[in-house]
Motif scaffolding. Structure first.
Motif, mmCIF file in Angstrom:
data_model
loop_
_atom_site.group_PDB
_atom_site.id
_atom_site.type_symbol
_atom_site.label_atom_id
_atom_site.label_comp_id
_atom_site.label_asym_id
_atom_site.label_seq_id
_atom_site.Cartn_x
_atom_site.Cartn_y
_atom_site.Cartn_z
ATOM 1 N N GLY A 111 0.856 -1.317 0.011
ATOM 2 C CA GLY A 111 0.102 0.025 0.133
ATOM 3 C C GLY A 111 0.670 1.397 0.185
ATOM 4 N N VAL A 112 2.025 1.197 0.417
ATOM 5 C CA VAL A 112 2.829 2.528 0.770
ATOM 6 C C VAL A 112 3.831 2.430 -0.263
ATOM 7 N N PRO A 113 3.866 3.606 -0.908
ATOM 8 C CA PRO A 113 4.757 3.867 -2.137
ATOM 9 C C PRO A 113 6.298 3.735 -1.690
ATOM 10 N N ARG A 114 7.156 3.009 -2.423
ATOM 11 C CA ARG A 114 8.477 3.220 -1.968
ATOM 12 C C ARG A 114 9.277 4.041 -3.034
ATOM 13 N N ILE A 115 10.561 4.511 -2.480
ATOM 14 C CA ILE A 115 11.359 5.430 -3.333
ATOM 15 C C ILE A 115 12.239 4.560 -4.290
ATOM 16 N N ALA A 116 12.004 4.716 -5.721
ATOM 17 C CA ALA A 116 12.530 4.145 -6.675
ATOM 18 C C ALA A 116 12.830 4.849 -7.834
ATOM 19 N N PRO A 117 13.883 4.628 -8.805
ATOM 20 C CA PRO A 117 13.828 5.496 -9.912
ATOM 21 C C PRO A 117 12.808 5.051 -11.071
ATOM 22 N N VAL A 118 12.352 5.829 -11.628
ATOM 23 C CA VAL A 118 11.277 5.771 -12.707
ATOM 24 C C VAL A 118 11.576 6.343 -13.742
ATOM 25 N N THR A 119 11.379 5.693 -15.046
ATOM 26 C CA THR A 119 11.499 6.121 -16.316
ATOM 27 C C THR A 119 10.169 6.160 -17.443
ATOM 28 N N VAL A 120 9.881 7.114 -17.654
ATOM 29 C CA VAL A 120 8.581 7.169 -18.499
ATOM 30 C C VAL A 120 9.139 7.444 -20.072
ATOM 31 N N ARG A 121 9.026 6.566 -21.094
ATOM 32 C CA ARG A 121 9.405 6.759 -22.390
ATOM 33 C C ARG A 121 8.501 6.554 -23.594
ATOM 34 N N PHE A 122 8.483 7.604 -24.220
ATOM 35 C CA PHE A 122 7.503 7.632 -25.436
ATOM 36 C C PHE A 122 8.070 7.432 -26.779
ATOM 37 N N GLY A 123 7.241 6.484 -27.553
ATOM 38 C CA GLY A 123 8.015 6.351 -28.891
ATOM 39 C C GLY A 123 7.376 7.210 -30.045
ATOM 40 N N GLU A 124 7.650 7.210 -31.107
ATOM 41 C CA GLU A 124 7.209 7.879 -32.123
ATOM 42 C C GLU A 124 5.702 7.635 -32.398
ATOM 43 N N PRO A 125 4.784 8.521 -32.827
ATOM 44 C CA PRO A 125 3.575 8.345 -33.124
ATOM 45 C C PRO A 125 3.423 7.279 -34.328
ATOM 46 N N LEU A 126 2.381 6.626 -33.918
ATOM 47 C CA LEU A 126 1.959 5.489 -34.995
ATOM 48 C C LEU A 126 0.771 5.965 -35.708
ATOM 49 N N ASP A 127 0.668 5.853 -37.178
ATOM 50 C CA ASP A 127 -0.406 6.443 -37.829
ATOM 51 C C ASP A 127 -1.194 5.324 -38.812
ATOM 52 N N PHE A 128 -2.314 4.975 -38.584
ATOM 53 C CA PHE A 128 -2.962 3.828 -39.168
ATOM 54 C C PHE A 128 -3.860 4.415 -39.889
ATOM 55 N N ALA A 129 -3.733 5.511 -40.553
ATOM 56 C CA ALA A 129 -4.548 6.239 -41.790
ATOM 57 C C ALA A 129 -4.843 5.135 -42.880
ATOM 58 N N ARG A 130 -4.068 4.298 -43.032
ATOM 59 C CA ARG A 130 -4.142 3.223 -44.283
ATOM 60 C C ARG A 130 -5.166 2.389 -43.861
ATOM 61 N N TYR A 131 -5.717 2.101 -42.562
ATOM 62 C CA TYR A 131 -6.835 1.235 -42.449
ATOM 63 C C TYR A 131 -8.232 1.991 -42.351
ATOM 64 N N GLU A 132 -8.345 3.180 -42.815
ATOM 65 C CA GLU A 132 -9.418 3.769 -42.595
ATOM 66 C C GLU A 132 -10.667 3.255 -43.201
ATOM 67 N N GLY A 133 -11.593 3.337 -42.260
ATOM 68 C CA GLY A 133 -12.808 2.421 -42.599
ATOM 69 C C GLY A 133 -12.979 0.961 -42.302
ATOM 70 N N MET A 134 -11.925 0.516 -41.770
ATOM 71 C CA MET A 134 -11.832 -0.773 -41.378
ATOM 72 C C MET A 134 -12.148 -1.282 -40.193
ATOM 73 N N ASP A 135 -12.435 -0.240 -39.234
ATOM 74 C CA ASP A 135 -12.625 -0.558 -37.766
ATOM 75 C C ASP A 135 -13.578 -1.714 -37.311
ATOM 76 N N ARG A 136 -14.121 -2.312 -38.160
ATOM 77 C CA ARG A 136 -14.923 -3.658 -38.048
ATOM 78 C C ARG A 136 -14.149 -4.819 -38.386
ATOM 79 N N ASP A 137 -13.048 -4.834 -38.975
ATOM 80 C CA ASP A 137 -12.278 -6.038 -39.513
ATOM 81 C C ASP A 137 -11.465 -6.545 -38.544
ATOM 82 N N ARG A 138 -11.783 -7.543 -37.743
ATOM 83 C CA ARG A 138 -11.211 -8.172 -36.864
ATOM 84 C C ARG A 138 -9.754 -8.676 -36.931
#
Length: 225
Positions: free
Chosen positions: A162-189
């Motif tokens: 329950g009680v947080p500890r002190i430890a080093p933390v890194t938050v790493r972000f990657g480059e944006p992913l663009d899925f425009a090539r799949y436009e209109g296919m949001d129901r294709d599993r």
């Protein structure tokens, strides 16, 4: 105003105690809709994410977090909603649909929506198979997906502690992913699975976690059996 004050106070406290390392924050667009998708190892991941991202991040949380009674319940409700959590009843039969539509509304308003594709916290620190809700959101709204990795938060608050500890933390972000090539296919599993797997592959690369091709909920059930 309360959100600004809370972020300023917690941000100062976090910088003093944890001195988090933030990598790749430049990949987050300064305006417009964007989905932040990452790994989930501990309860406080959303707190760290909200504090290191300059823009306000909105995310889904269980409505039980804001239903408490008494002073403690009111304080918890204030804290979570001020931090950007949108309460949704995810345990009901339409919980998944409600969460999806909430995320869509946030993105259509041009905001930042944070999501954990695994659907729940990892039971053992490994990265599990992503659920396709992330893909549906991306394809329905056209919002770019910025993958991210939380590294070290599981040491700050290990499972069952329950009680947080002190430890080093890194938050790493990657480059944006663009899925425009799949436009209109949001129901294709098959498309939804391909998009989700691409996102999870980037999260794995950023986090360095071992990948397990199984849903985390099933792994958690197997562990409890």
């Amino acid at each position: 105003m309360s959100r600004i004050l809370l972020k300023a106070f917690l941000g100062l406290l976090m910088r003093v105690l944890y001195r988090p390392t933030v990598e790749g924050a430049r990949h987050i667009p300064g305006s417009g809709p964007v989905i932040l998708a990452g790994n989930h190892t501990t309860f406080i991941d959303s707190l760290f994410l909200s504090l290191v991202v300059e823009r306000q991040v909105y995310f889904i949380g269980k409505d039980e977090y804001v239903k408490g009674t008494g002073l403690k319940g009111r304080l918890m409700a204030w804290f979570f909603t001020t931090s950007g959590m949108i309460p949704v009843d995810r345990d009901g039969g339409n919980g998944g649909v409600a969460a999806l539509m909430t995320g869509r509304r946030v993105l259509e308003e041009g905001k930042v929506f944070g999501i954990y594709p695994e659907g729940t916290r990892s039971p053992d620190g490994r990265l599990y198979r992503g659920r396709t809700g992330i893909a549906r959101l991306a394809l329905m709204t056209g919002a770019p997906v910025v993958p991210f990795a939380m590294i070290g938060t599981d040491k700050v608050q290990p499972s069952g502690k329950g009680v947080p500890r002190i430890a080093p933390v890194t938050v790493r972000f990657g480059e944006p992913l663009d899925f425009a090539r799949y436009e209109g296919m949001d129901r294709d599993r098959y498309v939804l699975r391909a998009v989700t797997d691409e996102v999870m592959s980037e999260v794995m690369r950023l986090s360095g976690q071992e990948y397990v091709d199984m849903y985390a909920t099933k792994a958690r059930q197997a562990k409890a059996a």
